[in-house]
Scaffold this active site. Structure first.
Site, PDB file in Angstrom:
ATOM      1  N   GLY A  85       5.043  -1.974  -5.892  1.00  0.00           N
ATOM      2  CA  GLY A  85       3.596  -1.956  -5.719  1.00  0.00           C
ATOM      3  C   GLY A  85       2.960  -0.827  -6.509  1.00  0.00           C
ATOM      4  O   GLY A  85       3.629  -0.107  -7.249  1.00  0.00           O
ATOM      5  N   GLU A 106      10.839   5.871  -7.258  1.00  0.00           N
ATOM      6  CA  GLU A 106      10.280   4.666  -7.887  1.00  0.00           C
ATOM      7  C   GLU A 106      10.259   4.807  -9.414  1.00  0.00           C
ATOM      8  O   GLU A 106      10.530   3.838 -10.132  1.00  0.00           O
ATOM      9  CB  GLU A 106       8.863   4.411  -7.366  1.00  0.00           C
ATOM     10  CG  GLU A 106       8.856   3.983  -5.908  1.00  0.00           C
ATOM     11  CD  GLU A 106       7.474   3.920  -5.301  1.00  0.00           C
ATOM     12  OE1 GLU A 106       7.302   3.171  -4.329  1.00  0.00           O
ATOM     13  OE2 GLU A 106       6.563   4.613  -5.769  1.00  0.00           O
TER      14      GLU A 106
HETATM   15  C1  5RP Z   1       4.899   4.106  -2.638  1.00  0.00           C
HETATM   16  C2  5RP Z   1       4.060   3.419  -3.638  1.00  0.00           C
HETATM   17  C3  5RP Z   1       3.585   2.063  -3.275  1.00  0.00           C
HETATM   18  O1  5RP Z   1       4.102   1.152  -4.199  1.00  0.00           O
HETATM   19  C4  5RP Z   1       2.081   2.060  -3.303  1.00  0.00           C
HETATM   20  O2  5RP Z   1       1.612   3.042  -2.398  1.00  0.00           O
HETATM   21  C5  5RP Z   1       1.518   0.699  -2.936  1.00  0.00           C
HETATM   22  O3  5RP Z   1       1.795   0.407  -1.591  1.00  0.00           O
HETATM   23  P1  5RP Z   1       1.193  -0.865  -0.864  1.00  0.00           P
HETATM   24  O4  5RP Z   1       1.783  -2.070  -1.525  1.00  0.00           O
HETATM   25  O5  5RP Z   1       1.605  -0.674   0.583  1.00  0.00           O
HETATM   26  O6  5RP Z   1      -0.311  -0.831  -1.009  1.00  0.00           O
HETATM   27  O7  5RP Z   1       3.783   3.890  -4.723  1.00  0.00           O
HETATM   28  O8  5RP Z   1       5.184   5.421  -3.053  1.00  0.00           O
END
Ligand code: 5RP
Length: 225
Positions: A85, A106
């Site tokens: 994400g 990530e």
């Molecule tokens: C985690 C991230 C996530 O990918 C980002 O916060 C998006 O999260 P969501 O899909 O719950 O909106 O970078 O560190």
């Protein structure tokens, strides 16, 4: 339908759609968050013959609970694809990540494949990075020194979250307003001692963005040629 329900549905649609890029025999990087959650659920439901690596403890636990085989990044070595994400996506495919405090892992996982696919609901598409803030993973040695250095780079505020990363480090959020040149800011942040990793991912890392909204799913494909 409330806005929150519509957004939850869009996240599920984007997440499940991206699982379609995964086929038997692949080595797969699994991101963290409420959108890629649905990619992982879909992969579990499809029971493909794949090997995965995870960007967080939370994702590791989810994936293994669904029967997916998860091994460490070092064991898996390289990846055919990674799906994750994002908190913001700009027109040049630059990303803000780290809303879930997992951006260091990530970024490592995304760097292990030329096929980094991003899944978002349409509220994450922005004209310029910045409104979300820029997450920073910071060593808990001299956070005040790091804060002052980030302020000197142009941040108007830097706050520290209560929650730490899975690596045990501090997570800070820096406000830079609308970021005119995310790649330049990323380079500058990367030079600051004490910042383990920042949450700006350059667009050059991204193959495509799967976006879901009220009108359904569409893809933004990054022409990196
Ligand atoms: C985690 C991230 C996530 O990918 C980002 O916060 C998006 O999260 P969501 O899909 O719950 O909106 O970078 O560190």
């Amino acid at each position: 339908m409330s806005d929150a329900t519509a957004r939850d549905r869009a996240k599920e649609e984007a997440g499940r759609h991206a699982a379609g890029y995964v086929t038997d025999g692949m080595k797969v990087g699994l991101g963290t968050g409420s959108t890629v959650h649905w990619t992982i659920v879909e992969l579990g439901e499809r029971a493909l013959d794949i090997i995965c690596t995870a960007t967080s403890v939370q994702t590791h636990e989810l994936a293994t609970s669904l029967g997916l085989r998860v091994i460490s990044p070092d064991e898996i070595g390289s990846l055919d694809i990674a799906i994750d994400g994002a908190d913001e996506v700009d027109p040049a495919f630059n990303l803000t990540k780290g809303g879930g405090a997992a951006h260091t892992r990530e970024k490592i996982i995304a760097s292990m494949t030329p096929r980094f696919i991003v899944v978002v609901d349409e509220t994450k598409i922005v004209d310029a990075l910045g409104p979300f803030g820029t997450p920073l993973e910071v060593l808990d040695f001299a956070p005040g020194v790091v804060t002052n250095a980030v302020l000197a780079l142009g941040a108007t505020s830097v706050t520290t979250r209560e929650r730490r990363s899975d690596n045990g480090n501090l997570i800070m959020d820096a406000q830079f307003g609308s970021i005119a040149d995310p790649v330049a800011l990323a380079t500058a942040l990367a030079t600051l001692p004490g910042i383990v990793e920042h949450g700006i991912f350059p667009g050059s890392m991204v193959e495509r963005v799967v976006v879901a909204g009220l009108a359904g799913v569409h893809e933004l494909v990054n022409d990196r040629s």
